[in-house]
Write an enzyme that holds these catalytic residues in place. Sequence first.
Site, PDB file in Angstrom:
ATOM      1  N   LYS A  88     -13.343  -1.155   6.202  1.00 18.55           N
ATOM      2  CA  LYS A  88     -12.723  -2.079   7.160  1.00 18.55           C
ATOM      3  C   LYS A  88     -13.273  -1.816   8.564  1.00 18.55           C
ATOM      4  CE  LYS A  88      -8.968  -1.626   3.995  1.00 18.55           C
ATOM      5  NZ  LYS A  88      -9.059  -2.885   3.257  1.00 18.55           N
ATOM      6  N   ASP A 140      -1.955   6.847   6.098  1.00 12.04           N
ATOM      7  CA  ASP A 140      -3.028   5.996   5.569  1.00 12.04           C
ATOM      8  C   ASP A 140      -3.439   5.025   6.676  1.00 12.04           C
ATOM      9  OD1 ASP A 140      -4.615   4.116   4.363  1.00 12.04           O
ATOM     10  OD2 ASP A 140      -3.192   3.598   2.767  1.00 12.04           O
ATOM     11  N   TRP A 161       0.822  -1.216   0.000  1.00 11.57           N
ATOM     12  CA  TRP A 161       0.000   0.000   0.000  1.00 11.57           C
ATOM     13  C   TRP A 161       0.847   1.254   0.000  1.00 11.57           C
ATOM     14  CZ3 TRP A 161      -4.253  -0.517  -2.229  1.00 11.57           C
ATOM     15  CH2 TRP A 161      -4.968  -1.711  -2.115  1.00 11.57           C
TER      16      TRP A 161
HETATM   17  N1  PMP Z   1      -4.542   1.608   1.846  1.00 12.18           N
HETATM   18  C1  PMP Z   1      -4.647   0.503   2.600  1.00 12.18           C
HETATM   19  C2  PMP Z   1      -3.768   0.361   3.799  1.00 12.18           C
HETATM   20  C3  PMP Z   1      -5.563  -0.498   2.255  1.00 12.18           C
HETATM   21  O1  PMP Z   1      -5.668  -1.588   2.999  1.00 12.18           O
HETATM   22  C4  PMP Z   1      -6.381  -0.324   1.125  1.00 12.18           C
HETATM   23  C5  PMP Z   1      -7.432  -1.329   0.712  1.00 12.18           C
HETATM   24  N2  PMP Z   1      -7.250  -2.600   1.086  1.00 12.18           N
HETATM   25  C6  PMP Z   1      -6.211   0.830   0.361  1.00 12.18           C
HETATM   26  C7  PMP Z   1      -5.307   1.783   0.757  1.00 12.18           C
HETATM   27  C8  PMP Z   1      -7.028   1.084  -0.877  1.00 12.18           C
HETATM   28  O2  PMP Z   1      -8.313   1.334  -0.489  1.00 12.18           O
HETATM   29  P1  PMP Z   1      -9.505   1.593  -1.501  1.00 12.18           P
HETATM   30  O3  PMP Z   1      -9.870   0.254  -2.062  1.00 12.18           O
HETATM   31  O4  PMP Z   1     -10.544   2.186  -0.615  1.00 12.18           O
HETATM   32  O5  PMP Z   1      -9.027   2.522  -2.541  1.00 12.18           O
END
Ligand code: PMP
Length: 358
Positions: A194, A170, A101
Amino acid sequence: MRAYNFCAGPAALPTAVLERAQTELAEWHGKGMSIMEMSHRSADFVGVADKAEADLRSLMAIPDNYKVLFLQGGASLQFSAIPLNLLAAGQTADYVDTGIWSQKAIEEAQRFGTVNVAASSKADQYHSVPAQGEWKLTKNAAYVHVTPNETIGGLMYDFVPETDAPLVADLSSIILAEPIDVSKFGLIYAGAQKNIGPAGLTLVIVREDLIGNAQSGTPALMDYAAQAKNGSMINTPPTFAWYLSGLVFEWLQEQGGVTAMQRINQQKANVLYGYIDQSGFYANPIRTANRSLMNVPFTLADAALEKAFLKESEAAGLLNLAGHRSVGGMRASIYNAVPLEGVQALVDFMIEFARKNG
Ligand code: PMP
């Protein structure tokens, strides 16, 4: 019957919240229609939206000089919105790479400005968080971006970084799981699916003095100052997701808030990691101090058993235990809405599976 759902996201929601939503689904509070069918500008919906924000502010003790934005596009859209809003021409943004991420955030930011990867735990296969002493931060950086919980790797910071530049985090997979000091951050963002509510909503919590200087060409919908000025309603917001997240905030308050959740989350993590470590059959590769409170990846003694593990766990009412498609193995996400009994049921299953196949 509701099973135990260990999905990384969209993830388990509290049963009590779903049941409450069910009772008011077709007709909300005697208004002759559902919340989904109401104008986002109606007094009723604005009341729901304002209460959700007030409850979130109280749960996280968000200081008054922070804006709370209820946006769309997922955490991924924020990978672009953050540099567009905070990274001016000629400036550099520092990013710390702790896994998939943070890499995605880095790749996207590079489209909008100069990025310095100040530290990476790649050499350690992302099994630890680089100590802050090793970070090569830029003097006068626009901001420092971190991913305090890597959802796929199951890697979590065991410290809040101290930086001169605003800290941008994040928190998608760790928000509301434990208390944090919001005042240490310039900007916090998180996809809702989440620990907050349904997919479709993204939270941004940003210090007021950081907004209002977006790069020219920034779409209005991605401009924090424009969204703040319009109460996150430049256009139609994801009203149902906003409402349901508000119900989750009320549920969290009933549980005793984020401090109470942390206590339960720690118990859950102790039960699961404790068993994995002494099993001799399962393994988690992460440095102990950096193990995620929310996402627990693990491998089996023999990878050939993975299919059987997934099939049998599903039959036992333990759902979504496959690891992320990019890494394989297993992963149990144990967010706020997964109760201790669910983790205990998982461990009981794992014990029996190891006994039969070990
Ligand atoms: N950052 C993290 C730490 C994540 O776990 C996720 C999704 N699993 C995201 C960003 C991306 O999120 P989204 O699908 O809402 O764009």
